[in-house]
Structure formats: C-alpha cells, structure tokens
Design a protein around this motif. Structure first.
Motif, PDB file in Angstrom:
ATOM      1  N   ASN A   1      -8.216  28.592 -30.117  1.00  0.00           N
ATOM      2  CA  ASN A   1      -9.121  27.793 -28.678  1.00  0.00           C
ATOM      3  C   ASN A   1      -9.552  26.582 -29.063  1.00  0.00           C
ATOM      4  O   ASN A   1     -10.272  25.637 -28.242  1.00  0.00           O
ATOM      5  CB  ASN A   1     -10.278  28.242 -30.032  1.00  0.00           C
ATOM      6  CG  ASN A   1     -10.725  29.612 -29.652  1.00  0.00           C
ATOM      7  OD1 ASN A   1     -10.773  30.333 -28.826  1.00  0.00           O
ATOM      8  ND2 ASN A   1     -10.817  30.296 -30.740  1.00  0.00           N
ATOM      9  N   ALA A   2      -8.156  25.365 -28.699  1.00  0.00           N
ATOM     10  CA  ALA A   2      -7.785  24.455 -28.380  1.00  0.00           C
ATOM     11  C   ALA A   2      -7.237  24.023 -27.269  1.00  0.00           C
ATOM     12  O   ALA A   2      -7.578  23.245 -26.348  1.00  0.00           O
ATOM     13  CB  ALA A   2      -6.963  24.368 -29.278  1.00  0.00           C
ATOM     14  N   PHE A   3      -6.555  24.846 -26.494  1.00  0.00           N
ATOM     15  CA  PHE A   3      -6.165  24.376 -25.933  1.00  0.00           C
ATOM     16  C   PHE A   3      -4.846  26.061 -24.984  1.00  0.00           C
ATOM     17  O   PHE A   3      -4.618  26.624 -25.788  1.00  0.00           O
ATOM     18  CB  PHE A   3      -4.530  23.606 -25.897  1.00  0.00           C
ATOM     19  CG  PHE A   3      -3.489  23.853 -26.384  1.00  0.00           C
ATOM     20  CD1 PHE A   3      -2.713  24.712 -26.407  1.00  0.00           C
ATOM     21  CD2 PHE A   3      -3.023  23.442 -27.670  1.00  0.00           C
ATOM     22  CE1 PHE A   3      -0.615  24.673 -27.013  1.00  0.00           C
ATOM     23  CE2 PHE A   3      -2.583  23.877 -28.474  1.00  0.00           C
ATOM     24  CZ  PHE A   3      -1.482  24.757 -28.369  1.00  0.00           C
ATOM     25  N   LYS A   4      -5.320  25.922 -23.551  1.00  0.00           N
ATOM     26  CA  LYS A   4      -3.971  26.920 -23.033  1.00  0.00           C
ATOM     27  C   LYS A   4      -3.031  26.645 -22.373  1.00  0.00           C
ATOM     28  O   LYS A   4      -2.640  25.392 -21.049  1.00  0.00           O
ATOM     29  CB  LYS A   4      -5.635  27.001 -22.463  1.00  0.00           C
ATOM     30  CG  LYS A   4      -5.130  28.279 -20.998  1.00  0.00           C
ATOM     31  CD  LYS A   4      -6.000  29.556 -19.861  1.00  0.00           C
ATOM     32  CE  LYS A   4      -7.851  29.813 -21.006  1.00  0.00           C
ATOM     33  NZ  LYS A   4      -8.271  29.645 -19.833  1.00  0.00           N
ATOM     34  N   VAL A   5      -2.274  27.188 -22.147  1.00  0.00           N
ATOM     35  CA  VAL A   5      -0.343  27.240 -21.604  1.00  0.00           C
ATOM     36  C   VAL A   5      -0.812  28.286 -20.721  1.00  0.00           C
ATOM     37  O   VAL A   5      -0.781  29.784 -20.994  1.00  0.00           O
ATOM     38  CB  VAL A   5       0.316  27.167 -22.243  1.00  0.00           C
ATOM     39  CG1 VAL A   5       0.356  26.532 -23.228  1.00  0.00           C
ATOM     40  CG2 VAL A   5       0.546  28.748 -23.071  1.00  0.00           C
ATOM     41  N   ASP A   6       0.087  28.174 -19.069  1.00  0.00           N
ATOM     42  CA  ASP A   6       0.204  28.841 -18.198  1.00  0.00           C
ATOM     43  C   ASP A   6       0.819  30.146 -18.664  1.00  0.00           C
ATOM     44  O   ASP A   6       0.333  31.512 -18.372  1.00  0.00           O
ATOM     45  CB  ASP A   6       0.390  28.303 -17.052  1.00  0.00           C
ATOM     46  CG  ASP A   6      -0.193  26.739 -16.568  1.00  0.00           C
ATOM     47  OD1 ASP A   6      -0.888  27.160 -16.784  1.00  0.00           O
ATOM     48  OD2 ASP A   6       0.708  26.484 -15.877  1.00  0.00           O
ATOM     49  N   MET A   7       2.354  29.848 -19.319  1.00  0.00           N
ATOM     50  CA  MET A   7       2.597  31.295 -19.960  1.00  0.00           C
ATOM     51  C   MET A   7       3.670  31.192 -21.105  1.00  0.00           C
ATOM     52  O   MET A   7       3.825  29.729 -21.285  1.00  0.00           O
ATOM     53  CB  MET A   7       3.794  32.124 -18.772  1.00  0.00           C
ATOM     54  CG  MET A   7       3.305  32.006 -16.846  1.00  0.00           C
ATOM     55  SD  MET A   7       4.708  32.240 -15.774  1.00  0.00           S
ATOM     56  CE  MET A   7       3.384  31.613 -14.105  1.00  0.00           C
ATOM     57  N   ILE A   8       3.943  32.435 -21.244  1.00  0.00           N
ATOM     58  CA  ILE A   8       4.662  32.103 -22.439  1.00  0.00           C
ATOM     59  C   ILE A   8       6.073  33.110 -21.798  1.00  0.00           C
ATOM     60  O   ILE A   8       5.944  34.046 -21.707  1.00  0.00           O
ATOM     61  CB  ILE A   8       4.287  32.318 -23.899  1.00  0.00           C
ATOM     62  CG1 ILE A   8       3.467  31.451 -24.329  1.00  0.00           C
ATOM     63  CG2 ILE A   8       5.807  33.037 -24.749  1.00  0.00           C
ATOM     64  CD1 ILE A   8       3.291  32.046 -25.936  1.00  0.00           C
ATOM     65  N   ASP A   9       6.906  32.525 -22.014  1.00  0.00           N
ATOM     66  CA  ASP A   9       8.400  32.756 -21.653  1.00  0.00           C
ATOM     67  C   ASP A   9       9.655  32.984 -22.188  1.00  0.00           C
ATOM     68  O   ASP A   9      10.608  31.861 -21.739  1.00  0.00           O
ATOM     69  CB  ASP A   9       9.080  32.713 -19.754  1.00  0.00           C
ATOM     70  CG  ASP A   9       9.595  32.973 -19.126  1.00  0.00           C
ATOM     71  OD1 ASP A   9      10.091  33.714 -19.159  1.00  0.00           O
ATOM     72  OD2 ASP A   9       9.837  32.283 -17.919  1.00  0.00           O
ATOM     73  N   GLY A  10       9.739  33.933 -23.169  1.00  0.00           N
ATOM     74  CA  GLY A  10      10.794  33.800 -24.403  1.00  0.00           C
ATOM     75  C   GLY A  10      10.729  33.243 -25.105  1.00  0.00           C
ATOM     76  O   GLY A  10       9.528  32.502 -25.415  1.00  0.00           O
TER      77      GLY A  10
END
Length: 171
Positions: free
Chosen positions: A60-69
């Motif tokens: 609930n602190a930050f958001k990343v676009d994508m996790i790719d491996g």
C-alpha cells in the motif's frame, strides 16, 4: 508533522519540477484531464500484453507498472527525460530492496522501441537516498517552491495554474 508516504511519482516530480512536486502533494492535482497523462494510461494498457503482473501495489505504499521475471518494468511514452525516469525506477528498486527483494529495472519507451536497463548499485543507492530526503523536505515546506521556467512547462498539466499571473510573452 506526520510522516508522509513517498511514492515513485514524488521522485519523478522531484527531478522534473520541485514546484509541481509540492503542489501535487498538497492536493493540487491537474493531471486528471491532461491529454499526455491519458495517452500514458492507454499505452500502459496496451504495452506488453503477455505480461500478466501489471499495476502492482506494494505494501500500500507504491505501485509498479509490471513485474517481468527478475525485472521491474516501467512503460514510458518518450525518452526525452531519462533522468526523471531513472529516478523513479531507482525509487522502486530501492523500496523493493528495503523489503528484501532484489530486482533490476527496465524502462521501456515502447513508441521508440527502446529499453534502458537500471541497476541499484552503490552510487545509485546514494543518489536515491538523497533524493528521498530532499523530496520530503520540499513537501514539508509551508509554501511551494518559487516558479522556475523550464522548456517543457508549456506541455505540463500545471501550466495554467503556475502561469496564471504571468504575462504570456514571458512564458
């Protein structure tokens, strides 16, 4: 004063414009109807459809676009401001490292078919720690930083707000 939660957008604005950072953090948001922001949202939805882990909220602190491996991937419209994009990515990598997760970063400029790799090394760790400290100092100020004119001001969502009292010939 309460401790504020700093996110990737704060570090993005820290490099881009200190005034924009302060305004954003103090509830003056202008991005909702901005064409460039809307263009970015569409790009995020369409880019890398094979990657299923998207728009991931961490603690609930930050958001990343994508996790790719083994990578965190951020999708950007343009590579015109690489230092801004790098700082945002370093923030994500640093925050993950603080949680015991080691990843590398990829900044993808899909319209340019270009990807830049970012790693959290000793030098970058020092850079991001200092930027986080400075970001907190700026948003805790009682007044916004003074207006500074940048070449990209006219394309900023905050342009009309910042320059409402300025003579059009000076902008």
């Amino acid at each position: 004063m309460e401790t504020r939660t700093i996110g990737g957008i704060h570090l993005h604005y820290f490099v881009l414009c200190k005034r924009k950072l302060w305004l954003y953090e103090h509830g003056i948001t202008m991005e909702q109807e901005d064409d460039r922001v809307l263009e970015g949202k569409v790009l995020h939805q369409r880019a890398y459809p094979q990657i299923k882990k998207r728009e991931i909220l961490i603690d609930n602190a930050f958001k990343v676009d994508m996790i790719d491996g083994g990578y965190i991937r951020e999708v950007k419209i343009s590579s015109k401001m690489p230092e801004v994009d790098k700082m945002q990515m370093l923030f994500y990598l640093y925050q993950l490292e603080q949680r015991g997760i080691k990843k590398k970063g990829l900044i993808s400029y899909t319209t340019e078919r270009k990807t830049v790799g970012i790693e959290l090394n000793k030098e970058n760790r020092k850079l991001i720690k200092n930027a986080i400290t400075r970001t907190k100092e700026i948003i805790e100020q009682d007044q916004p930083p003074i207006l500074k004119k940048y070449p990209y001001c006219k394309s900023c969502a905050y342009f009309s707000f910042c320059y409402s009292m300025e003579d059009d010939d000076e902008c």
